[in-house]
Design a protein around this motif. Structure first.
Motif, PDB file in Angstrom:
ATOM      1  N   MET A 162      35.928  -1.110  51.744  1.00 32.40           N
ATOM      2  CA  MET A 162      36.675  -0.961  50.800  1.00 32.40           C
ATOM      3  C   MET A 162      38.129  -1.601  51.081  1.00 32.40           C
ATOM      4  O   MET A 162      38.964  -1.520  51.751  1.00 32.40           O
ATOM      5  N   ASN A 210      38.480   1.843  39.816  1.00 31.81           N
ATOM      6  CA  ASN A 210      37.411   1.477  41.192  1.00 31.81           C
ATOM      7  C   ASN A 210      35.989   0.697  40.903  1.00 31.81           C
ATOM      8  O   ASN A 210      35.873  -0.683  41.138  1.00 31.81           O
ATOM      9  N   ARG A 266      37.323  -3.492  40.150  1.00 31.33           N
ATOM     10  CA  ARG A 266      37.863  -3.724  41.620  1.00 31.33           C
ATOM     11  C   ARG A 266      36.322  -4.497  42.082  1.00 31.33           C
ATOM     12  O   ARG A 266      36.468  -5.547  42.904  1.00 31.33           O
ATOM     13  N   ASN A 309      47.130   1.897  47.302  1.00 30.38           N
ATOM     14  CA  ASN A 309      46.395   2.910  47.530  1.00 30.38           C
ATOM     15  C   ASN A 309      47.264   3.852  48.931  1.00 30.38           C
ATOM     16  O   ASN A 309      48.206   3.355  49.186  1.00 30.38           O
ATOM     17  N   SER A 343      45.647   6.921  44.451  1.00 25.28           N
ATOM     18  CA  SER A 343      46.011   5.781  44.103  1.00 25.28           C
ATOM     19  C   SER A 343      47.409   5.577  43.486  1.00 25.28           C
ATOM     20  O   SER A 343      47.257   6.679  42.769  1.00 25.28           O
TER      21      SER A 343
END
Lengths: 320, 285
Positions: free
Chosen positions: B1, B110, B113, B144, B155
């Motif tokens: 990630m 997420n 993303r 993050n 987050s």
């Protein structure tokens, strides 16, 4: 009466008094038209028909033909179907109630619009409408949205092919009888009203509009007059065509009679009638539409001039 | 990630939202399913050197009963369809209704993303519950929190400056549809005529003039401290006015009136011609 009977009754009743549009649809149409300019890309209206009113609650644009070279009508139809299927999943009315199209100076009375609108009214629902949006007029500060559909009498006439001159003659159609305008009402949900109140408080430039204080927008007027002149010229051409055809028929007739007289035979009226076949008679519909368009231009000029005169006299008083 | 941008860097990003997006979100919320607390959807727009313009959005089906499920297939399909009609509006983030960001939001963030190819999505919230008596329209970007580059503690959603942006035609549209808020019993209202809208504009102008006059009076009397910025601005406005000779102005106005009257005359003439033609045709039939 149960609800199904009601629906069927509503469906078969062609009367339509008012079109109720959600604020969302108005904004969406404005946004999409702005994006595509200078192309005029139409889109589909979704909603419900209830009694003698039509509720338009959502809309989506068709893909711009310029962006996709290989697009054909089939893929557009597929796009529509898919879009509607997905919109139904989020509880949006997935029921076609017509279409919208942007236009400059309301110049939309043409045959392709009639054909599209005819298809909507004949195959989907008699209450289908076309909403016409004028971006030029709107940028002057007043939203210009108009709603039309074909009249019942014109629908009857257009239904039977071929659409001939004789039948138009018989119907004795006035140029105002092709389209009927339907009043528009705006509807917003409570939440959206709350949002509008918030916009009001947030900033002034969202709710006020001083564009329309412009005293005399000569460019706009010029364009309308230009459009009208063009229309008049085309009408003149149509008339010339009619004239030429008439003369053509007359010459044919004379030749025939002359020939018969030379041969010493009696003139047979029936034979005469069957012999004369005018090559491509000009369509009467074209001239009707042109007349309608000119009438529309006149209306626009009147309303615009009326407003400008008001503003000018206001200014005159202010100056004193 | 991929690492999200650090929270210590000052955020340069600002967000501009078109009113149509908020309308769409509210409409989606009104049409939600039974027992559904909030709705989510995808935001479309573009990033213009740190100014993110949200131009459009569409709803996405999801459920958050015991575990969250977002129908990404649906999302992709809708995105395809939207890109077909407006190719210049890629996916830029996601919206949700409600006034808080909870654990599920992090998961959905997420998902988005990943969909966007590891670009941090913009998150827009609209508070349909009207806590604090506002719509609470806010934009966020997730950051993050981590101690080492490879680990993640969680987050942090930082708020971004947000502005409602609308262009001319949208203003005109907004004004017309705003009439419904004055109507009683939620009756739908008809469109404003040009004369009516002219009147509202003039009233507004009058109000503004009154306001500024009273301000100037107050400053002159010394009851309030004058603001030099405001003063300069006023001076500029007055300078911008053209110096008009009364006679010249008269001439200009009269000329315009004459022009207009002539055009009205011509169009009336055309109209009567049409009427005559129509009558002739009818009598011939």
């Amino acid at each position: 009466m149960n609800i199904e009977e009601q629906i069927i009754q509503d469906y078969s009743n062609p009367k339509l008094d008012v079109v109720q549009i959600d604020g969302l649809v108005v904004l969406k149409i404005i946004k999409q038209c702005k994006e595509y300019l200078p192309d005029l890309v139409p889109g589909q209206l979704l909603g419900l028909d209830i009694g003698t009113s039509l509720e338009v609650s959502n809309c989506f644009p068709f893909p711009n033909p310029r962006d996709q070279e290989d697009e054909n009508s089939e893929s557009i139809a597929e796009y529509q179907l898919e879009m509607m299927r997905y919109l139904r999943d989020v509880n949006i009315d997935s029921n076609t109630v017509g279409w919208y199209t942007p236009t400059y100076l309301n110049s939309f009375f043409n045959e392709s619009v009639i054909e599209t609108q005819y298809n909507y009214q004949a195959t989907i629902n008699q209450k289908c409408v076309v909403i016409v949006y004028d971006p030029i007029k709107t940028s002057q500060g007043t939203l210009s949205l108009k709603c039309y559909r074909l009249t019942q009498s014109f629908m009857e006439l257009f239904k039977e092919h071929p659409f001939s001159r004789e039948r138009l003659d018989q119907a004795n159609l006035h140029f105002n009888d092709i389209f009927e305008q339907i009043p528009i009402k705006i509807h917003n949900s409570q939440l959206i009203n709350a949002l509008l109140y918030e916009f009001d408080g947030a900033s002034d430039n969202l709710s006020t509009n001083f564009d329309r204080l412009n005293i005399s927008n000569t460019i706009y007027l010029e364009k309308v007059v230009e459009g009208m002149t063009e229309c008049l010229e085309s009408l003149n051409q149509e008339l010339n065509k009619v004239y030429t055809t008439q003369r053509h028929i007359q010459t044919q007739k004379n030749n025939y009679i002359q020939q018969k007289t030379l041969e010493g035979k009696k003139v047979d009226e029936e034979e005469l009638a069957s012999m004369i076949k005018p090559a491509n008679p000009p369509s009467k519909l074209t001239s009707l539409l042109l007349t309608n368009q000119i009438n529309n231009y006149c209306d626009q000029i009147h309303s615009f001039s009326g407003n400008s005169l008001t503003k000018l006299s206001l200014l005159k008083e202010l100056k004193k | 990630m991929q690492k999200e941008s650090s929270i210590f860097l000052p955020s340069q990003v600002s967000v501009k939202v078109h009113p149509v997006v908020i309308f769409n979100i509210l409409d989606h919320y009104i049409r939600r399913n039974d027992n559904q607390d909030r709705v989510i959807g995808t935001l479309l727009g573009f990033n213009n050197d740190g100014v993110i313009e949200i131009r459009n959005c569409f709803p996405v089906v999801h459920s958050e009963s015991e575990q969250i499920a977002v129908e990404m297939e649906y999302q992709r399909k809708m995105l395809d369809l939207h890109l077909k009609s407006s190719p210049r509006e890629p996916i830029i983030g996601w919206y949700a209704t409600g006034n808080d960001i909870n654990e599920n939001s992090v998961h959905i963030n997420n998902y988005y993303r990943e969909e966007m190819g590891n670009i941090t999505p913009i998150h827009l919230t609209v508070d349909t519950g009207l806590f604090n008596d506002t719509m609470g329209i806010h934009a966020y970007q997730a950051h993050n929190l981590s101690l080492t580059p490879d680990s993640s503690l969680g987050s942090y959603f930082s708020k971004l400056p947000l502005e409602i942006l609308s262009f001319e035609a949208e203003n005109a549209g907004l004004e017309s549809i705003a009439q419904t808020k004055y109507s009683e019993n939620q009756q739908p209202t008809s469109l404003l005529s040009e004369l009516e809208s002219l009147k509202t504009s003039l009233t507004k102008l009058d109000d503004m003039l009154d306001q500024i006059t009273s301000y100037i009076d107050a400053v002159e009397k010394g009851t309030i401290q004058g603001d030099p910025h405001l003063g300069r601005f006023l001076a500029k406005t007055i300078q911008a006015l053209p110096k008009a000779n009364a006679q010249v102005m008269d001439k200009v106005i009269n000329n315009s009136v004459k022009d207009l009257l002539m055009i009205v005359y011509l169009s009336s003439l055309t109209r009567s011609q049409l009427a005559v033609a129509e009558k002739v045709r009818q009598s011939l039939n």
